[in-house]
Design an enzyme around this catalytic site. Sequence first.
Site, mmCIF file in Angstrom:
data_model
loop_
_atom_site.group_PDB
_atom_site.id
_atom_site.type_symbol
_atom_site.label_atom_id
_atom_site.label_comp_id
_atom_site.label_asym_id
_atom_site.label_seq_id
_atom_site.Cartn_x
_atom_site.Cartn_y
_atom_site.Cartn_z
ATOM 1 N N GLY A 151 -27.866 36.282 43.811
ATOM 2 C CA GLY A 151 -29.041 37.088 44.082
ATOM 3 C C GLY A 151 -29.037 38.339 43.228
ATOM 4 N N CYS A 152 -30.195 38.933 43.082
ATOM 5 C CA CYS A 152 -30.296 40.107 42.213
ATOM 6 C C CYS A 152 -29.500 41.281 42.761
ATOM 7 C CB CYS A 152 -31.752 40.481 41.980
ATOM 8 S SG CYS A 152 -32.736 40.659 43.474
#
Lengths: 341, 341, 341, 341
Positions: free
Chosen positions: D148-149
Amino acid sequence: MMIRLAIIGASGYTGAECVRLAAAHPNIDIKALTGERHRGQPMGAVYAHLAHLDLPDLIDVQEVNFDAIDVVICGLPHGLSQTVLADLPVRVRIIDLSADFRLRDPADYEAWYGKPHQAKALQKQAVYGLTELNRPAIATARLVANPGCYPTAALLCLQPLLAAGLIASDPIIIDAKSGVSGAGRSLAQDRLFCEVAESLRPYGVGHHRHMVEIDQELNAAKDAGGTVQVSFTPHLVPMNRGELVTCYVHGEAQALLAHLQDVYADEPFVLVGEQIPTTADVRGSNCARLCVRADRKKGRAIVIGVIDNLLKGASGMAIQNLNVMAGWDETLGLSRIAQFP
Amino acid sequence: MMIRLAIIGASGYTGAECVRLAAAHPNIDIKALTGERHRGQPMGAVYAHLAHLDLPDLIDVQEVNFDAIDVVICGLPHGLSQTVLADLPVRVRIIDLSADFRLRDPADYEAWYGKPHQAKALQKQAVYGLTELNRPAIATARLVANPGCYPTAALLCLQPLLAAGLIASDPIIIDAKSGVSGAGRSLAQDRLFCEVAESLRPYGVGHHRHMVEIDQELNAAKDAGGTVQVSFTPHLVPMNRGELVTCYVHGEAQALLAHLQDVYADEPFVLVGEQIPTTADVRGSNCARLCVRADRKKGRAIVIGVIDNLLKGASGMAIQNLNVMAGWDETLGLSRIAQFP
Amino acid sequence: MMIRLAIIGASGYTGAECVRLAAAHPNIDIKALTGERHRGQPMGAVYAHLAHLDLPDLIDVQEVNFDAIDVVICGLPHGLSQTVLADLPVRVRIIDLSADFRLRDPADYEAWYGKPHQAKALQKQAVYGLTELNRPAIATARLVANPGCYPTAALLCLQPLLAAGLIASDPIIIDAKSGVSGAGRSLAQDRLFCEVAESLRPYGVGHHRHMVEIDQELNAAKDAGGTVQVSFTPHLVPMNRGELVTCYVHGEAQALLAHLQDVYADEPFVLVGEQIPTTADVRGSNCARLCVRADRKKGRAIVIGVIDNLLKGASGMAIQNLNVMAGWDETLGLSRIAQFP
Amino acid sequence: MMIRLAIIGASGYTGAECVRLAAAHPNIDIKALTGERHRGQPMGAVYAHLAHLDLPDLIDVQEVNFDAIDVVICGLPHGLSQTVLADLPVRVRIIDLSADFRLRDPADYEAWYGKPHQAKALQKQAVYGLTELNRPAIATARLVANPGCYPTAALLCLQPLLAAGLIASDPIIIDAKSGVSGAGRSLAQDRLFCEVAESLRPYGVGHHRHMVEIDQELNAAKDAGGTVQVSFTPHLVPMNRGELVTCYVHGEAQALLAHLQDVYADEPFVLVGEQIPTTADVRGSNCARLCVRADRKKGRAIVIGVIDNLLKGASGMAIQNLNVMAGWDETLGLSRIAQFP
């Protein structure tokens, strides 16, 4: 009864915002506007959105006839403010937007602002102007030191909680985010549109001056003798207005929320709720919105507060303080409803 | 005397803006708010910035007791508006924000909106609600068709000039630019933040429906029998509020400026000046600002006008019209000062 | 074979963008960067996003050893550019981003820039650098005058149409809109974030200098002897990058579209299509996108073009021209794909 | 040797960004693009900025001939990804952008995503794809779970420090801020331009799913057996791209900085420096930038990291992982230079 107002330093964003609010206020008569660099110009030449109003031209502060002035709002930069305000007649009451009179201890001022205070006698008279937390003193003050925008948001969240012993005095971590107007209208590369838009910038990490102001008021609230020291990290957000503080503290979220709701129950401009606020919820209004959430770790909580940095964080609270000083309805001339979108 | 107001379709941006204005208006009592999709919810669940106000919950329009309503402001989408408003008691006066009653000729409506008008009788009673250009008729109207945002800006610039024979009826080229709030709150891919930010988008090129509305009013002003046809190209600008029209016409700039200054000399909400306005000069206010510049080619001119599309271009003018209909001071509850920055 | 490049005036936005492109270009070796105000500093101190690159420090232009330089790209402001470039050794080829060498007639320069040209001999050698419209001359030129951003967008739309006699030479109305980066990094109040965000501003109405540049090239295309005079009105849009021209002309839309598709069929960086482009469709790429729509009035058309003002409108086309001058693949080091969102 | 790539779920922002990067990559041949809702459409109908590229039309995933595919990048939403990927031939290697294969313990998945995992066998093969921290495993993996970012930014800052015992495992407070593109292109009211612009919004406070992903990797780094639990509060910032984490930890700032500089010394895409980065410093590049500052309280530090959420935080790292899996130069087809402004 009308109050005759002079706005000193009317050419900055907070000064112009005071002009906007005062021009629409039913009991205020704007008698003088000063702006050294723009001396002799109409206000509309400096701010086009004010061009159609019937306002006095900008003059130098030396040209103001203070015999015909009841109240001064001062939007000068810190350092300059203290020297100008020290010379005003004693019957003139003052609301100062700069940092010059916020710190009670001259040693703090010198340590954080890098030079000795030039108006120590006047500083002794100053009253910290966070309306909801200091109303009685403001009502009778000659000189009100309007708080910084970050301290306003942070103290509304934290001061009642610390005073009530509901949060620990350490750690208090304040991660703060602000729109750009708080930086003012003076020219600086990092305020250019292209430097700010589509970007997020931490700044003043570990040394922003609003930190000491927050410390001072928290220590006073707790009689803590200077032992409270917050961690404070501001960030610049690509928007004009709005400020948000995310405060990480030790305490029980439900008790914190209940206490804030209780403390601010009758306040027209501080709204405590279950819903997490956004800065847009208060944009253009003089309101703060607060909420509390439990952290996933037991005994820790996150207190979130939002304000419009130019209104509750500066010019709006200045007018609110003026209303208190004059004994008027505190909401006079101030909006409680945000302008959205 | 208080007016008892119902806002039908309160859950769109223009509806919510009417709520904001009406809630702060000294002579308006908000009696009902409707919103089909949000039936039963408090307004604060739909718009957080209104959560602290004492407002009626959203209901279905069928649930409104119109016996206790004096005026309805309708923020429903076109098509729906005509069917709902046709059923209201005749004693209720109406300000409709949709396009449903703006076109006098039902054939125009059918041609541009793709279906026959469902309330032709009611349409005959409708008065075009551009306050400054149609005040006497608005004052006594039962049904006011509030103009579109683009027509408002364009007609304030052009209608008096064409009526006075100061500009040619061809060419009239209107290059228009608007913020995004005019498109409303309904979900559409091209209104997502990432599609709009850092982008500029022409749309409706050659066929935008506001064109026919502008035509209608210009033809009426000139008794031109339908021969005036403007070129109109709108563009979507990455900002919330604000609308600007750049109008390319044939005429003498100085004469145009002088005439506009003359026509609007006593208008509180239309300001004509030498300075080229920006949309920020009117953001948050109900004002329009106009100016004229000579083109480099002799006999041609550029007329520029700006408004806040949600205020003078929609909800603000609705309240202005309500003030006119009620015989009140036209500026009641409306700001003449933009909120900048 | 590597080209040894010096970028003079590397501290502006267009200069820095040239550095970015040149640093990633397979055949370019950046040998010198100049910036008077930042003399002695590493480029990373002026632009943080370039801090990790192995670049020469900023020096004064007098310190550059031009014997080791093949090509100069000059990002100095107009006026300064002409005096600096006049002194370069004749074997050094030049691409100038300023306006100094774009106007062929020194009288035009003096009339529009307010002072006599200081390098008339050099000006005679200059070749107008709109790659697609002047490729053969650019290939062999010593000095290429890179076009202004607005002329680039406007001429790509209009020049082939006028040359082919498909549009009338009057009226040509160019309503132009640009992001803020075109204004550069120098400090000015109207480039501050708070002055630009949530605002739209017309500027230079009736007298913007890019007008004469557009005129010159259109007249040349038509052998019109100076009779073509466009109307040109630029607007500042709250975004970093992107430029859009909406051109109102007399001509048949379908024929115009067909001709543009034909003219640019083999061009890698000019894309002509049925779809109306947005500036986001080209942001971060060196492409222009064009389309044509019929006006509602017979015989009139609207030609729309978009570019990224810093790339196709400035630094990107500079590199494209350098590729042409060097005889390389024209797309080397340049992106044909926009970065969206 | 060219790799034949299929991008499943190409119609989201991360999918489209993979298309952009793959189309410009010298060793990748895009063989198939899928998008259920847009089946049969050319990519250019879904993303105008890709309209001029020679790309396969969007098809349904069932229509892909996986015999002619070497690698799949999957941009489907979580939940859907696991069911689609479970059916692929075993010789096809996979990089999955969803959350479906990031959590090693199926119980974690079920607890945080609210339903049992549908592809537990496949999940066992998955390798966590944070390139710099897991390169050897990625090189040989069949299935890479792209992080995920927020975890990408947070783990680049914290994982090496925790592994080295330089920071305490409690407290770790991550105050995170992201642009809007991370939320994807699907329609939701809170992604509309008018809801986001001029606003700052905390969300997922106390329960955002990226928390468990950060926990997992930090525990693994420390062999901590699940005892590390971070506090994590994300905020939505009005910008398209960019992500910043401000991490409050216990440790000595200088030692932390020195260690990060050491760990990442040879990394092309992780830049550690003295200067506090902004998100603009990495916008459009695949780089992360990190720095460390001492808190005013002894023994505490603030670690700051920035990435472009669509590149290093999603599609850029997917291509970086593909480069690693293929044994190519890791920087192939990826930019190390931000596009500023």
